[in-house]
Design a protein around this motif. Structure first.
Motif, PDB file in Angstrom:
ATOM      1  N   SER A 154       0.802  -1.218   0.000  1.00 44.33           N
ATOM      2  CA  SER A 154       0.000   0.000   0.000  1.00 44.33           C
ATOM      3  C   SER A 154       0.836   1.271   0.000  1.00 44.33           C
ATOM      4  CB  SER A 154      -0.931  -0.010   1.217  1.00 44.33           C
ATOM      5  OG  SER A 154      -1.625   1.207   1.335  1.00 44.33           O
ATOM      6  N   GLU A 155       1.954   1.243   0.735  1.00 44.37           N
ATOM      7  CA  GLU A 155       2.682   2.490   0.973  1.00 44.37           C
ATOM      8  C   GLU A 155       4.037   2.580   0.287  1.00 44.37           C
ATOM      9  OE1 GLU A 155       1.084   4.817   2.600  1.00 44.37           O
ATOM     10  OE2 GLU A 155      -0.591   3.472   3.027  1.00 44.37           O
TER      11      GLU A 155
ATOM     12  N   GLU B 188      -4.633  -4.277   3.311  1.00 43.25           N
ATOM     13  CA  GLU B 188      -4.225  -3.376   2.234  1.00 43.25           C
ATOM     14  C   GLU B 188      -5.384  -2.476   1.809  1.00 43.25           C
ATOM     15  OE1 GLU B 188      -2.398  -3.428  -2.332  1.00 43.25           O
ATOM     16  OE2 GLU B 188      -3.018  -5.294  -1.356  1.00 43.25           O
ATOM     17  N   ASP B 189      -6.577  -3.034   1.675  1.00 41.29           N
ATOM     18  CA  ASP B 189      -7.748  -2.220   1.323  1.00 41.29           C
ATOM     19  C   ASP B 189      -8.035  -1.179   2.394  1.00 41.29           C
ATOM     20  OD1 ASP B 189      -8.066  -3.643  -1.005  1.00 41.29           O
ATOM     21  OD2 ASP B 189      -9.584  -5.003  -0.189  1.00 41.29           O
TER      22      ASP B 189
ATOM     23  N   ARG C  10      -5.408   1.590   1.964  1.00 37.46           N
ATOM     24  CA  ARG C  10      -5.630   2.369   0.746  1.00 37.46           C
ATOM     25  C   ARG C  10      -6.878   3.252   0.842  1.00 37.46           C
ATOM     26  NH1 ARG C  10      -2.686   1.365  -3.727  1.00 37.46           N
ATOM     27  NH2 ARG C  10      -1.307  -0.473  -3.709  1.00 37.46           N
TER      28      ARG C  10
ATOM     29  N   ASN D 244      -5.134  10.499   0.691  1.00 32.85           N
ATOM     30  CA  ASN D 244      -3.734  10.925   0.595  1.00 32.85           C
ATOM     31  C   ASN D 244      -3.461  12.193   1.387  1.00 32.85           C
ATOM     32  OD1 ASN D 244      -2.765   8.832  -1.046  1.00 32.85           O
ATOM     33  ND2 ASN D 244      -3.489   9.840  -2.918  1.00 32.85           N
TER      34      ASN D 244
END
Length: 296
Positions: free
Chosen positions: A89-90, A154-155, A158, A162
Motif C-alpha cells: 500500500s505504501e 491493504e484495502d 488504501r 492521501n
C-alpha cells in the motif's frame, strides 16, 4: 421520467427482496443450529473430555485446542500480513515485485482448504518432520489465512485519503512515522474487521487441520504447564483435534452412541464462539481506536 422512476422502484424492490432472503436464510440457519444444539450444552459438556454424551462426555479439550490454534495462527499471521500490506500500500511502485506478490496472493486465496491442508501435510508434517501437531496446524492455517488478511489490511490502508499522508509529511514525520502514527490508527477499525473475518475463518476450519493438527485429542493435564510435556496444554508438538474437526469426525465415523447430540451441541458452541469472538474483537478495535486517536 415516469419510466425511469418505475424502473428505479422495481430495481430497489428487487434489491430489498434479495437482502431479505439472505437475512432470512442466515437467521433460519443460525436458529436451526442453536435450537437443536443448545439443549445439550451445559458446563459439564463444555469442560469434560469427548466420550458418549450419555456417559457425560463433552468437548472441553477440543474447545481449548480450537482457541489455542486460533491464537497461535493469528500471532504468526498478523505481523506477516501487516508488513506485506504496508509494503503493497505504501512502499511498492506497482512494479514486478508487487505484481508477483499480488498474483501469489490471488492464487493462494483461490485454493480450496483441503489443498492447503495437503500442502501443510507434505511440507510441515513430513518434510519438516513436525508431525501431526498444533504447530503444523498453525503454520498451515497461516498459509490459508494470509491472502484474506493481506487483502483486507491493504484495502483498509488504501482507503485512507492521501491528504492524511501529506499532513503527516508536512508536520515533519518520516514516511515510516506517518504510516505508524497516522495511517494505521485511522485505518484501525477496518483492519480489525479484516482480522475478525480471518479469525472466524480459522476458528471454523476443519479440512486444513485434518491432515496437519490431527484427528485425535490425547489426554491433557491442565495443571501441567511444562511445554515440553506431551500432556501439557501448552505443548506445541502434541496432536490437537479442534472443535470443527471433532464435529466432522463424530458425523463421519459414528462411533459415539449419541453422535447426533454431541454434533448438535458442538455445532451450537462453535457458532456461539464465533459470534462472541466477533463482538469482543469489535469492542477491542473500537477501544484501541479511541486510545490511539483520542476520538470517541
Amino acid at each position: 421520467m415516469k419510466k425511469a422512476k418505475t424502473i428505479d422502484k422495481i430495481a430497489t424492490g428487487v434489491i430489498y427482496v434479495m437482502a431479505t432472503v439472505i437475512v432470512l436464510i442466515l437467521a433460519s440457519l443460525l436458529l436451526y443450529i442453536l435450537g437443536r444444539g443448545l439443549q445439550y450444552v451445559n458446563w459439564h459438556f463444555l469442560t469434560s473430555k469427548a466420550e458418549s454424551f450419555s456417559a457425560g462426555g463433552g468437548i472441553g479439550i477440543q474447545l481449548f485446542n480450537s482457541f489455542f490454534l486460533l491464537i497461535l495462527s493469528m500471532i504468526i499471521s498478523i505481523p506477516i500480513a501487516l508488513g506485506t500490506a504496508i509494503y503493497l500500500s505504501e512502499y511498492s511502485s506497482n512494479g514486478r515485485i508487487a505484481s508477483l506478490i499480488r498474483t501469489s496472493i490471488e492464487i493462494l486465496s483461490s485454493l480450496p482448504s483441503i489443498v492447503v491442508g495437503l500442502f501443510g501435510f507434505l511440507i510441515f508434517v513430513i518434510n519438516f518432520h513436525i508431525g501431526f501437531s498444533i504447530l503444523s496446524g498453525a503454520l498451515t492455517l497461516t498459509v490459508f489465512n494470509l491472502p484474506l488478511l493481506i487483502r483486507s489490511i491493504e484495502d483498509a490502508l488504501r482507503s485512507i485519503p492521501n491528504s492524511q499522508r501529506e499532513a503527516g509529511l508536512a508536520l515533519g514525520l518520516s514516511k515510516y512515522e506517518t504510516v505508524i502514527r497516522v495511517i494505521i490508527p485511522d485505518a484501525l477499525p477496518a483492519i480489525i474487521t479484516g482480522l475478525i473475518l480471518g479469525a472466524g475463518r480459522v476458528f471454523g476450519e476443519a479440512a486444513a487441520l485434518i491432515y496437519t493438527a490431527g484427528q485425535s485429542a490425547p489426554p491433557v493435564d491442565f495443571t501441567n504447564f511444562n511445554p515440553m510435556s506431551i500432556t501439557s496444554p501448552l505443548n506445541l508438538m502434541r496432536p490437537a483435534e479442534t472443535l470443527a474437526v471433532h464435529i466432522w469426525k463424530v458425523n463421519s465415523e459414528g462411533l459415539i452412541p449419541d453422535a447426533v447430540a454431541v454434533s448438535a451441541g458442538a455445532s451450537a458452541v462453535l457458532i456461539l464462539a464465533v459470534l462472541l469472538f466477533n463482538l469482543a474483537s469489535r469492542y477491542l478495535g473500537n477501544f484501541i481506536y479511541t486510545k490511539m486517536t483520542g476520538n470517541k
